[in-house]
Design an enzyme around this catalytic site. Structure first.
Site, PDB file in Angstrom:
ATOM      1  N   GLU B  49     -60.173  68.391 -65.565  1.00 18.84           N
ATOM      2  CA  GLU B  49     -61.146  69.458 -65.382  1.00 18.84           C
ATOM      3  C   GLU B  49     -60.395  70.690 -64.907  1.00 18.84           C
ATOM      4  O   GLU B  49     -59.591  70.619 -63.985  1.00 18.84           O
ATOM      5  CB  GLU B  49     -62.191  69.071 -64.330  1.00 18.84           C
ATOM      6  CG  GLU B  49     -63.157  68.014 -64.812  1.00 18.84           C
ATOM      7  CD  GLU B  49     -64.184  67.647 -63.749  1.00 18.84           C
ATOM      8  OE1 GLU B  49     -64.312  68.388 -62.744  1.00 18.84           O
ATOM      9  OE2 GLU B  49     -64.841  66.610 -63.917  1.00 18.84           O
ATOM     10  N   ASP B  60     -69.364  75.261 -53.967  1.00 19.21           N
ATOM     11  CA  ASP B  60     -68.006  74.824 -53.665  1.00 19.21           C
ATOM     12  C   ASP B  60     -67.697  74.888 -52.182  1.00 19.21           C
ATOM     13  O   ASP B  60     -68.055  75.843 -51.509  1.00 19.21           O
ATOM     14  CB  ASP B  60     -66.991  75.677 -54.436  1.00 19.21           C
ATOM     15  CG  ASP B  60     -66.968  75.320 -55.901  1.00 19.21           C
ATOM     16  OD1 ASP B  60     -66.952  74.112 -56.201  1.00 19.21           O
ATOM     17  OD2 ASP B  60     -67.002  76.228 -56.741  1.00 19.21           O
TER      18      ASP B  60
END
Ligand SMILES: Cc1ncc(COP(=O)(O)O)c(C=O)c1O
Lengths: 414, 266
Positions: B49, B60
């Site tokens: 990824e 995040d």
């Protein structure tokens, strides 16, 4: 794109939460889908529930203090020489700004859903201060996310939050202002949404937060309409409503009740933060033609680079220092119901000086932006034009900045 | 013919282990170095990824934010990211690539242009953190038409009804977020509970490759051996930060870490 009559603007979004088919929505991580849906169901039910409205109105009246004053600024009117200049003194509200309405409603909702903790973002510190007050009032624990730069420049409000028992969490990422505080607050919610309620401090964020906030601040125009009729016997023929626009909660609330009037009768003027005159940076996405992008869960006009990175803003006013703008205002702009312009830091300071020289009123730096444009335009209007500025914040929180920029004499009282 | 992502899962299954998926941010700490990192870890990982850094991320945690800000500060642009992917895909021993990021970057590029560019540079899949179902229906169909896997996310808050609808609309791979957390949070839910949810998803459609991410580290990874795949992100980003702070080579350190991760599930 069309504004419908007879339907509240907050309810004019489509099934996915888009106004005009393209502003707003729910660009959120999967984890937040459920808590957002829960809040939607709760709010859609309660906003039509007589008991809930009664409860809201009770707190608005007895605790927030409604109505806030609607006053004529006689000296300023004389000085400017043109339209009649009036002000809706929303800073009369408990805590000193309009942010109290949204904070109170969110705490009422959180209480009813059994949440024990409420979190919120803040820029100028008013949204945080009000949430801390309401949380205390309703027995909720409170966490406020605030950019480190804003903590420095809005100390009086930081002190108030702490006094109310809130945790003030400094945010050091990015530009260390409101945009980063909102991101951090949303991140915290992602990790704690099972136990924690979130309040977004303005008409921004995922669609449900836009709606709740707009519904809450609409108290301002509900009061104003009654006050206008009391004063003039009817809603006058030519009214111009000036309001500063950061996220857009006070302006939306100031206008909502007049939405269905022809704009020739009731015109809406939103004033964004143009930033320092010499700087290219600003917080005025509508005025300067920013492109549509996604910020904090919603599609909106937003300052960004060609890749889609959100750009840093600059404004003397922490409350307006935000790169995006409510989807509601994007909708009002594109349907041409409202007109948007900007005032620079310097112009806002100048307006503050003029207002405080002629009137016993101390608008904070945010509404000073609106005063700046209103004063300039009022000159050109006839005597029977009613110019009204929403003085939605009190300058006490800005005393540090005002003293530095203008000298001690501008902060001596309050 | 199986697409490269499905093939990677199949290969891991044949070796009786979960697929190992890594997450690193494109351009961290430089364009060149992030490419070197990809090349080095593809010796051990099955699917890579590649994070598209964004400066207002709503999901995040600190580690990935640090990596993202570092990459943005070093001037990474969307076109550089496509270039990194292309260079990686034309190197020997390349692995399937999934771009992971926020929708605004795709929106600004233009969905169609973005997909064209993905195809050209060899991107195999996309994870768009803030484009949930059903908002992603149209875009995910476009992806499918372009032979790009659109990877749906599921979380502990996803209702059973949603689980079914989302799984139905998913492509070859789905991503289960292990717990309520931003990336990089400590595993605060017991592995058994996570696996119970995982099994619930697998029951809906056993043919979908389901990976688990969030809270997977060297410490926790071996508890999830009986799954289709596992994603490690924040720990790797943290290792890059640590290496830079200690003036060590992140490429070597990260590669060592991924090799260890792989051993723990082999
Ligand atoms: C006094 C005041 N006015 C205006 C604003 C701008 O926000 P909004 O546009 O949501 O009213 C703020 C925000 O903090 C504020 O404190």
């Amino acid at each position: 794109m069309k504004l419908k009559k007879g339907i509240p603007v907050i309810d004019q979004g489509d099934k996915l939460g888009f106004w005009g088919g393209k502003f707003g929505g729910n660009f959120v991580p999967e984890t937040l889908k459920k808590p957002i849906e829960d809040l939607e169901i709760q709010f859609n039910k309660l906003k039509n529930d007589k008991n809930f409205i009664r409860e809201r109105d009770k707190y608005f009246k007895n605790w927030i203090g409604t109505p806030t004053r609607f006053i004529k600024l006689n000296n300023l009117t004389k000085h400017v020489g043109g339209a009649q200049i009036w002000s809706k003194v929303v800073s009369d509200a408990n805590g000193g700004a309009h942010k109290i309405y949204n904070a109170t409603v969110h705490c009422l909702l959180a209480k009813r859903s059994g949440k024990k903790v409420i979190i919120g973002d803040t820029g100028a510190g008013y949204a945080g201060k009000m949430l801390s007050m309401a949380a205390k009032k309703f027995g909720l624990k409170c966490k406020i996310f605030m950019g480190a730069k804003d903590i420095k420049r809005q100390q009086p409000n930081v002190k108030a939050m702490k006094k109310n028992g809130a945790d003030v969490i400094p945010v050091y990422s990015g530009s260390q202002t409101l945009v980063d505080a909102v991101s951090e607050c949303m991140r915290f919610w992602v990790a704690n949404c099972d136990t924690t309620a979130m309040c977004v401090g303005s008409t921004v964020g995922p669609a449900i937060f836009v709606r709740i906030c707009g519904w809450s601040t609409s108290q301002i125009s509900r009061e104003l309409k009654v006050q206008l009729i009391n004063q003039f016997g009817k809603v006058p023929k030519k009214i111009k409503l000036y309001n500063c626009v950061g996220g857009g909660s006070s302006s939306f609330g100031f206008w909502n009740e007049f939405m269905d009037y022809d704009k020739k009768q009731v015109e809406f003027i939103g004033v964004e933060a143009g930033g320092p005159a010499k700087s290219k940076r600003h917080a005025a996405p509508l005025t300067y033609g920013s492109k549509i992008g996604i910020l904090h869960g919603a599609a909106q006009y937003v300052n960004q680079d060609s890749d889609g990175q959100i750009e840093e803003t600059e404004s003397i006013s922490a409350g307006l220092d935000y790169p995006g703008i409510s989807p509601l205002h994007c909708f009002l702009k594109d349907t041409k119901r409202a007109r948007y312009t900007a005032a620079s830091d310097e112009e806002a300071l100048k307006a503050y000086q003029i207002v405080t020289k002629y009137e016993n009123l101390r608008p904070s730096l945010e509404p000073s932006h609106a005063f700046s444009v209103a004063i300039k335009e009022a000159k050109k209007f006839s005597k029977n034009t009613i110019v009204i500025i929403n003085s939605c914040g009190d300058a006490y929180k800005d005393r540090g900045i005002l003293e530095k920029k203008l000298g001690k004499k501008y902060v001596k009282s309050n | 013919m199986l697409n490269p992502i499905s093939l990677a899962f199949k290969k891991a299954k044949n070796e009786k282990r979960p697929a190992l998926l890594t997450y690193t941010v494109a351009g961290d700490s430089s364009k060149k170095q992030s490419l070197e990192i990809l090349k080095a870890i593809s010796n051990y990982a099955d699917i890579l990824e590649v994070g598209v850094p964004h400066n207002t991320p709503v999901a995040d945690g600190g580690q990935i934010q640090t990596s993202s800000y570092r990459a943005i500060k070093n001037g990474i642009k969307m076109n550089d990211i496509f270039k990194i992917v292309k260079d990686f895909k034309t190197s020997k021993n390349s692995k399937p690539i999934i771009l992971m990021g926020y929708y605004n970057m795709i929106f600004q590029y233009g969905e169609n242009n973005f997909l064209k560019k993905c195809k050209k540079s060899g991107v195999n899949g996309l994870i768009v953190v803030d484009l949930p179902w059903p908002e992603n229906k149209i875009f995910s169909k476009k992806c499918k038409k372009n032979s790009i896997n659109f990877i749906q996310l599921l979380s502990p808050t996803t209702s059973n009804e949603r689980l079914k609808s989302i799984t139905k609309d998913s492509h070859d791979m789905i991503y289960y977020i292990s717990m309520l957390s931003t990336t990089g949070g400590k595993l605060k839910v017991s592995p058994n509970k996570i696996l119970a949810n995982y099994n619930k998803i697998k029951k809906i459609n056993p043919n979908k490759n389901c990976v688990i991410g969030f809270g997977i580290t060297e410490k926790t990874i071996s508890k999830f051996k009986n799954t289709d795949g596992l994603v490690v992100g924040s720990q790797i980003c943290k290792e890059i930060t640590r290496s830079l702070n200690n003036r060590q080579n992140p490429v070597i350190n990260v590669s060592k870490m991924v090799s260890k991760l792989r051993k723990k599930i082999s």
